[in-house]
Design a protein around this motif. Structure first.
Motif, PDB file in Angstrom:
ATOM      1  N   GLY A 135     -16.389  -1.890   9.855  1.00 23.53           N
ATOM      2  CA  GLY A 135     -17.339  -2.857   9.293  1.00 23.53           C
ATOM      3  C   GLY A 135     -17.185  -3.018   7.793  1.00 23.53           C
ATOM      4  N   ALA A 136     -16.786  -1.931   7.121  1.00 22.08           N
ATOM      5  CA  ALA A 136     -16.600  -1.993   5.668  1.00 22.08           C
ATOM      6  C   ALA A 136     -15.224  -2.513   5.274  1.00 22.08           C
ATOM      7  N   ALA A 137     -14.293  -2.622   6.223  1.00 21.90           N
ATOM      8  CA  ALA A 137     -12.934  -3.044   5.912  1.00 21.90           C
ATOM      9  C   ALA A 137     -12.864  -4.444   5.282  1.00 21.90           C
ATOM     10  N   PRO A 138     -13.599  -5.460   5.796  1.00 23.60           N
ATOM     11  CA  PRO A 138     -13.531  -6.776   5.144  1.00 23.60           C
ATOM     12  C   PRO A 138     -13.975  -6.739   3.681  1.00 23.60           C
ATOM     13  N   LEU A 139     -15.027  -5.981   3.394  1.00 21.59           N
ATOM     14  CA  LEU A 139     -15.476  -5.876   2.004  1.00 21.59           C
ATOM     15  C   LEU A 139     -14.427  -5.189   1.148  1.00 21.59           C
ATOM     16  N   PHE A 140     -13.778  -4.182   1.710  1.00 20.65           N
ATOM     17  CA  PHE A 140     -12.710  -3.490   0.985  1.00 20.65           C
ATOM     18  C   PHE A 140     -11.555  -4.445   0.678  1.00 20.65           C
ATOM     19  N   LEU A 141     -11.190  -5.271   1.642  1.00 15.79           N
ATOM     20  CA  LEU A 141     -10.097  -6.219   1.428  1.00 15.79           C
ATOM     21  C   LEU A 141     -10.469  -7.273   0.391  1.00 15.79           C
ATOM     22  N   VAL A 142     -11.723  -7.699   0.395  1.00 21.07           N
ATOM     23  CA  VAL A 142     -12.175  -8.689  -0.599  1.00 21.07           C
ATOM     24  C   VAL A 142     -12.094  -8.101  -2.003  1.00 21.07           C
ATOM     25  N   VAL A 143     -12.519  -6.836  -2.144  1.00 17.87           N
ATOM     26  CA  VAL A 143     -12.446  -6.183  -3.453  1.00 17.87           C
ATOM     27  C   VAL A 143     -10.997  -6.075  -3.914  1.00 17.87           C
ATOM     28  N   CYS A 144     -10.113  -5.699  -2.997  1.00 17.45           N
ATOM     29  CA  CYS A 144      -8.693  -5.609  -3.360  1.00 17.45           C
ATOM     30  C   CYS A 144      -8.125  -6.964  -3.788  1.00 17.45           C
ATOM     31  N   TRP A 145      -8.521  -8.011  -3.090  1.00 13.76           N
ATOM     32  CA  TRP A 145      -8.033  -9.347  -3.426  1.00 13.76           C
ATOM     33  C   TRP A 145      -8.510  -9.792  -4.806  1.00 13.76           C
ATOM     34  N   ARG A 146      -9.751  -9.493  -5.108  1.00 13.12           N
ATOM     35  CA  ARG A 146     -10.289  -9.898  -6.410  1.00 13.12           C
ATOM     36  C   ARG A 146      -9.706  -9.094  -7.555  1.00 13.12           C
ATOM     37  N   LEU A 147      -9.175  -7.911  -7.245  1.00 14.62           N
ATOM     38  CA  LEU A 147      -8.572  -7.088  -8.291  1.00 14.62           C
ATOM     39  C   LEU A 147      -7.045  -7.187  -8.295  1.00 14.62           C
ATOM     40  N   ARG A 148      -6.522  -8.208  -7.644  1.00 13.91           N
ATOM     41  CA  ARG A 148      -5.066  -8.301  -7.491  1.00 13.91           C
ATOM     42  C   ARG A 148      -4.354  -8.498  -8.823  1.00 13.91           C
ATOM     43  N   ASP A 149      -5.072  -9.060  -9.800  1.00 15.51           N
ATOM     44  CA  ASP A 149      -4.456  -9.293 -11.116  1.00 15.51           C
ATOM     45  C   ASP A 149      -4.856  -8.226 -12.128  1.00 15.51           C
ATOM     46  N   ALA A 150      -5.519  -7.152 -11.670  1.00 11.75           N
ATOM     47  CA  ALA A 150      -6.006  -6.134 -12.607  1.00 11.75           C
ATOM     48  C   ALA A 150      -4.965  -5.052 -12.885  1.00 11.75           C
ATOM     49  N   GLY A 151      -3.808  -5.143 -12.262  1.00 10.58           N
ATOM     50  CA  GLY A 151      -2.757  -4.173 -12.525  1.00 10.58           C
ATOM     51  C   GLY A 151      -3.094  -2.793 -11.976  1.00 10.58           C
ATOM     52  N   TRP A 152      -2.924  -1.775 -12.819  1.00  9.03           N
ATOM     53  CA  TRP A 152      -3.145  -0.391 -12.378  1.00  9.03           C
ATOM     54  C   TRP A 152      -4.583  -0.123 -11.987  1.00  9.03           C
ATOM     55  N   LEU A 153      -5.544  -0.921 -12.537  1.00  8.39           N
ATOM     56  CA  LEU A 153      -6.957  -0.715 -12.199  1.00  8.39           C
ATOM     57  C   LEU A 153      -7.194  -0.930 -10.712  1.00  8.39           C
ATOM     58  N   MET A 154      -6.455  -1.875 -10.110  1.00 15.86           N
ATOM     59  CA  MET A 154      -6.617  -2.134  -8.690  1.00 15.86           C
ATOM     60  C   MET A 154      -6.264  -0.892  -7.867  1.00 15.86           C
ATOM     61  N   TYR A 155      -5.172  -0.218  -8.235  1.00 19.46           N
ATOM     62  CA  TYR A 155      -4.756   0.956  -7.491  1.00 19.46           C
ATOM     63  C   TYR A 155      -5.746   2.109  -7.664  1.00 19.46           C
ATOM     64  N   VAL A 156      -6.323   2.201  -8.852  1.00 25.83           N
ATOM     65  CA  VAL A 156      -7.326   3.251  -9.090  1.00 25.83           C
ATOM     66  C   VAL A 156      -8.556   3.022  -8.219  1.00 25.83           C
ATOM     67  N   VAL A 157      -9.027   1.774  -8.183  1.00 24.82           N
ATOM     68  CA  VAL A 157     -10.213   1.458  -7.387  1.00 24.82           C
ATOM     69  C   VAL A 157      -9.935   1.668  -5.897  1.00 24.82           C
ATOM     70  N   ILE A 158      -8.772   1.185  -5.444  1.00 22.14           N
ATOM     71  CA  ILE A 158      -8.413   1.353  -4.029  1.00 22.14           C
ATOM     72  C   ILE A 158      -8.317   2.837  -3.675  1.00 22.14           C
ATOM     73  N   GLY A 159      -7.696   3.617  -4.548  1.00 23.08           N
ATOM     74  CA  GLY A 159      -7.566   5.048  -4.291  1.00 23.08           C
ATOM     75  C   GLY A 159      -8.906   5.754  -4.248  1.00 23.08           C
ATOM     76  N   LEU A 160      -9.811   5.397  -5.164  1.00 18.47           N
ATOM     77  CA  LEU A 160     -11.132   6.024  -5.181  1.00 18.47           C
ATOM     78  C   LEU A 160     -11.920   5.683  -3.913  1.00 18.47           C
ATOM     79  N   ILE A 161     -11.883   4.405  -3.533  1.00 18.33           N
ATOM     80  CA  ILE A 161     -12.622   3.996  -2.333  1.00 18.33           C
ATOM     81  C   ILE A 161     -12.072   4.701  -1.095  1.00 18.33           C
ATOM     82  N   ALA A 162     -10.747   4.752  -0.979  1.00 19.21           N
ATOM     83  CA  ALA A 162     -10.132   5.403   0.179  1.00 19.21           C
ATOM     84  C   ALA A 162     -10.442   6.897   0.191  1.00 19.21           C
ATOM     85  N   ALA A 163     -10.387   7.538  -0.978  1.00 16.71           N
ATOM     86  CA  ALA A 163     -10.666   8.973  -1.046  1.00 16.71           C
ATOM     87  C   ALA A 163     -12.115   9.271  -0.677  1.00 16.71           C
TER      88      ALA A 163
END
Length: 217
Positions: A135-163
């Protein structure tokens, strides 16, 4: 005399003599333990359903207020978990023993209840954790899409959420498995031992005097 003392006395009794243990006393203790377990499960289910409904309403309101469609699946998954608790409780109500059931029937009913709880907690990843993750996967994908131009910040956010998701899932699973090992497994062994002791009792009148031997004429 508590349940463990009653069980120990029943198991250690010599069934070749008169049975001194009152079966009604044992039946009352089994029913008392069953009512206690039922009250514990009711409070747990009430708490889980209340939290699930609250989160479903909260995510739905936030989704409407922020016009964020990706939050609706998360709200639906929380509500689905709450509905699962309600449906499961209603189904288990049909298998409760009647007031006039025998001691053996009450033990079978208690054993079924304990086995069902062991099954629920052992498989909690499938019916509790994973639906919320999906259920949370669509929201996670939306956040990743909106941070696609944020560079390394996107990977940090994705890693924190996944962890965080992995840690929460592991914590929920470990807590429930400890509950299975410390609470429900010992209870199941007690009921199985008590049931085996009951079935081992001969159905003849064990308290009667042995018949007199016939003397030769």
């Amino acid at each position: 005399m508590n349940f463990d003392e009653l069980q120990a006395e029943w198991q250690s009794h010599n069934h070749q003599g008169q049975i001194k243990l009152n079966p009604q006393l044992l039946l009352n203790e089994v029913r008392r333990n069953q009512r206690y377990l039922e009250s514990v499960l009711f409070r747990r289910d009430l708490r889980e359903v209340s939290v699930a409904v609250f989160l479903a309403i909260l995510f739905s309101v936030d989704a409407s207020r922020m016009h964020e469609w990706a939050m609706y699946p998360l709200a639906a998954s929380c509500l689905g978990v709450g509905v699962f608790f309600i449906v499961d409780r209603q189904l288990q109500k049909r298998k409760r023993p009647a007031k006039n059931d025998t001691l053996e029937a009450c033990i079978h009913s208690s054993l079924h209840q304990v086995n069902h709880q062991i099954w629920l907690l052992t498989n909690i990843l499938w019916w509790y954790v994973l639906p919320i993750v999906f259920g949370a996967a669509p929201l996670f994908l939306v956040v990743c899409w909106r941070l696609r131009d944020a560079g390394w910040l996107m990977y940090v956010v994705i890693g924190l959420i996944a962890a965080i998701a992995v840690l929460v899932a592991a914590w929920v699973y470990s807590v429930n498995q400890r509950c299975v090992q410390s609470e429900f497994q010992p209870r199941r062994r007690e009921l199985e031992d008590l049931l085996a002791s009951l079935t081992a009792v001969p159905h003849e009148n064990v308290g009667d005097d042995p018949p007199a031997t016939q003397r030769p004429a």
